[in-house]
Motif scaffolding. Structure first.
Motif, PDB file in Angstrom:
ATOM      1  N   ALA A 190      37.441  31.410  39.595  1.00  0.00           N
ATOM      2  CA  ALA A 190      37.295  32.815  39.990  1.00  0.00           C
ATOM      3  C   ALA A 190      37.009  32.939  41.479  1.00  0.00           C
ATOM      4  O   ALA A 190      37.575  33.810  42.159  1.00  0.00           O
ATOM      5  CB  ALA A 190      36.176  33.467  39.179  1.00  0.00           C
ATOM      6  N   ALA A 191      36.135  32.072  41.997  1.00  0.00           N
ATOM      7  CA  ALA A 191      35.830  32.102  43.430  1.00  0.00           C
ATOM      8  C   ALA A 191      37.064  31.744  44.257  1.00  0.00           C
ATOM      9  O   ALA A 191      37.308  32.335  45.312  1.00  0.00           O
ATOM     10  CB  ALA A 191      34.675  31.151  43.729  1.00  0.00           C
ATOM     11  N   SER A 219      37.748  33.988  34.459  1.00  0.00           N
ATOM     12  CA  SER A 219      38.091  33.783  35.871  1.00  0.00           C
ATOM     13  C   SER A 219      38.884  34.950  36.438  1.00  0.00           C
ATOM     14  O   SER A 219      38.850  35.209  37.637  1.00  0.00           O
ATOM     15  CB  SER A 219      38.896  32.492  36.040  1.00  0.00           C
ATOM     16  N   ASP A 235      38.372  27.306  31.302  1.00  0.00           N
ATOM     17  CA  ASP A 235      38.166  28.745  31.340  1.00  0.00           C
ATOM     18  C   ASP A 235      37.753  29.194  29.946  1.00  0.00           C
ATOM     19  O   ASP A 235      37.794  28.412  28.998  1.00  0.00           O
ATOM     20  CB  ASP A 235      39.451  29.453  31.795  1.00  0.00           C
ATOM     21  N   GLU A 276      33.971  29.688  36.885  1.00  0.00           N
ATOM     22  CA  GLU A 276      33.412  30.336  38.061  1.00  0.00           C
ATOM     23  C   GLU A 276      34.049  29.808  39.348  1.00  0.00           C
ATOM     24  O   GLU A 276      34.276  30.550  40.308  1.00  0.00           O
ATOM     25  CB  GLU A 276      31.893  30.139  38.103  1.00  0.00           C
ATOM     26  N   GLU A 277      34.352  28.517  39.349  1.00  0.00           N
ATOM     27  CA  GLU A 277      35.000  27.911  40.512  1.00  0.00           C
ATOM     28  C   GLU A 277      36.409  28.468  40.693  1.00  0.00           C
ATOM     29  O   GLU A 277      36.827  28.775  41.820  1.00  0.00           O
ATOM     30  CB  GLU A 277      35.042  26.401  40.306  1.00  0.00           C
ATOM     31  N   SER A 303      35.909  38.132  36.489  1.00  0.00           N
ATOM     32  CA  SER A 303      34.516  37.961  36.919  1.00  0.00           C
ATOM     33  C   SER A 303      34.178  38.836  38.117  1.00  0.00           C
ATOM     34  O   SER A 303      33.061  39.359  38.221  1.00  0.00           O
ATOM     35  CB  SER A 303      34.228  36.491  37.227  1.00  0.00           C
ATOM     36  N   HIS A 304      35.134  39.020  39.025  1.00  0.00           N
ATOM     37  CA  HIS A 304      34.889  39.886  40.181  1.00  0.00           C
ATOM     38  C   HIS A 304      34.676  41.320  39.723  1.00  0.00           C
ATOM     39  O   HIS A 304      33.777  42.022  40.225  1.00  0.00           O
ATOM     40  CB  HIS A 304      36.069  39.805  41.157  1.00  0.00           C
ATOM     41  N   THR A 350      35.164  24.508  36.755  1.00  0.00           N
ATOM     42  CA  THR A 350      34.555  25.556  35.935  1.00  0.00           C
ATOM     43  C   THR A 350      35.295  26.890  36.109  1.00  0.00           C
ATOM     44  O   THR A 350      35.989  27.102  37.106  1.00  0.00           O
ATOM     45  CB  THR A 350      33.090  25.760  36.332  1.00  0.00           C
TER      46      THR A 350
END
Length: 296
Positions: free
Chosen positions: A291-292, A233, A160, A288-289, A236-237, A286
């Motif tokens: 965060a998703a 993370s 992160d 982004e991963e 990000s949304h 990652t």
């Protein structure tokens, strides 16, 4: 050496006393006391200091516990695996997890893992301190940027990074002025070095709120109380939705989450299964991963 006496010694050491071990296992206290005394006699060593109220391992007792506890657990797991006809993940798995990861992702991870491995009894505790895995009976810990420890091995599974964010209504201050900040921990004036598309710059922060949780920091920043320094993370949304704006990336070391376990112990089937599950959940590791995963 009598393995039964050694097992009883480890039982007493793990629970911190003869009475506690007896109550936890249903074994007679007198039997446990006798077995430990026999082990001490055979080794010609005092393994416990016996006070009026407390029972404490001697230096020799602690060394014996640290070196034999994992081996006895491995023997027990091997016998159970042979009896069950394979290496199915089963039994209790104790894990210590840092606060933020516990709040954002661990509940979903725990539920998914137990659905995949229903014979595992998962026990998760939330702590940011460096726990003593052997002394406190953990099979695995998750830690952020852990200090090197020659008694442990592990692997990095997530990365992160920190970003400085604020609500859209909060204007950037002039270079000679302080920005109101929402910080974690001590609320002293701070200087945050950031990278922006225009290059490196420094923001002087005057804390208006000092909070103990990054979740609270994010929520206060959302409410417009000040600028915050948070993992990407976690925000990000909000950045994608426009509820927060990005002021810059924080300069400094990368945030890395590690799984750690004792190096002297062969990995049990349940620890291996949990590590494999984390790899399935975060194949690239990652921000982004993560965060998703949190937003799903």
């Amino acid at each position: 050496m009598d393995l039964l006496a050694l097992a009883d010694f480890n039982l007493v050491a793990r629970h911190g006393g003869f009475g506690k071990a007896a109550r936890a296992t249903g074994r007679p206290k007198a039997t446990l006391s006798r077995r430990v005394a026999e082990l001490e006699s055979s080794l010609d060593l005092r393994l416990f200091e016996r006070g009026t109220r407390n029972l404490k391992l001697t230096e020799e007792g602690r060394a014996l516990y640290e070196r034999t506890g994992a081996l006895l657990a491995e023997l027990d797991e091997t016998a159970s695996a042979i009896a069950s006809g394979g290496q199915r993940p089963r039994g209790k798995l104790r894990i210590s997890v840092p606060l933020l990861f516990s709040q954002t992702a661990m509940g979903k991870i725990a539920a998914g893992f137990v659905l995949q491995c229903p014979e595992v009894r998962l026990e998760v505790t939330t702590e940011d301190r460096a726990v003593d895995m052997i002394e406190e009976g953990y099979d695995l810990v998750i830690r952020v940027n852990p200090d090197p420890d020659e008694t442990l091995v592990g692997r990095a599974f997530l990365r992160d990074r920190l970003v400085v964010v604020a609500s859209p209504g909060l204007a950037r201050p002039a270079p000679d002025l302080n920005a109101p900040g929402v910080v974690r921990g001590v609320g002293d004036r701070q200087a945050w070095d950031i990278m922006t598309p225009l290059g490196r710059s420094t923001i002087m922060i005057e804390p208006v709120l000092a909070l103990s949780s990054l979740i609270m920091v994010r929520d206060a920043v959302r409410a417009g109380f000040g600028v915050g320094r948070l993992p990407v993370s976690l925000v990000s949304h909000d950045l994608a939705a426009g509820t927060l704006v990005h002021w810059g990336d924080v300069e400094g070391p990368e945030i890395v989450l590690w799984t750690l376990y004792p190096s002297r112990r062969l990995l049990s089937a349940r620890v291996s299964a949990f590590l494999d599950y984390l790899k399935q959940a975060f194949p690239r590791g990652t921000p982004e991963e993560l965060a998703a995963y949190i937003s799903r």
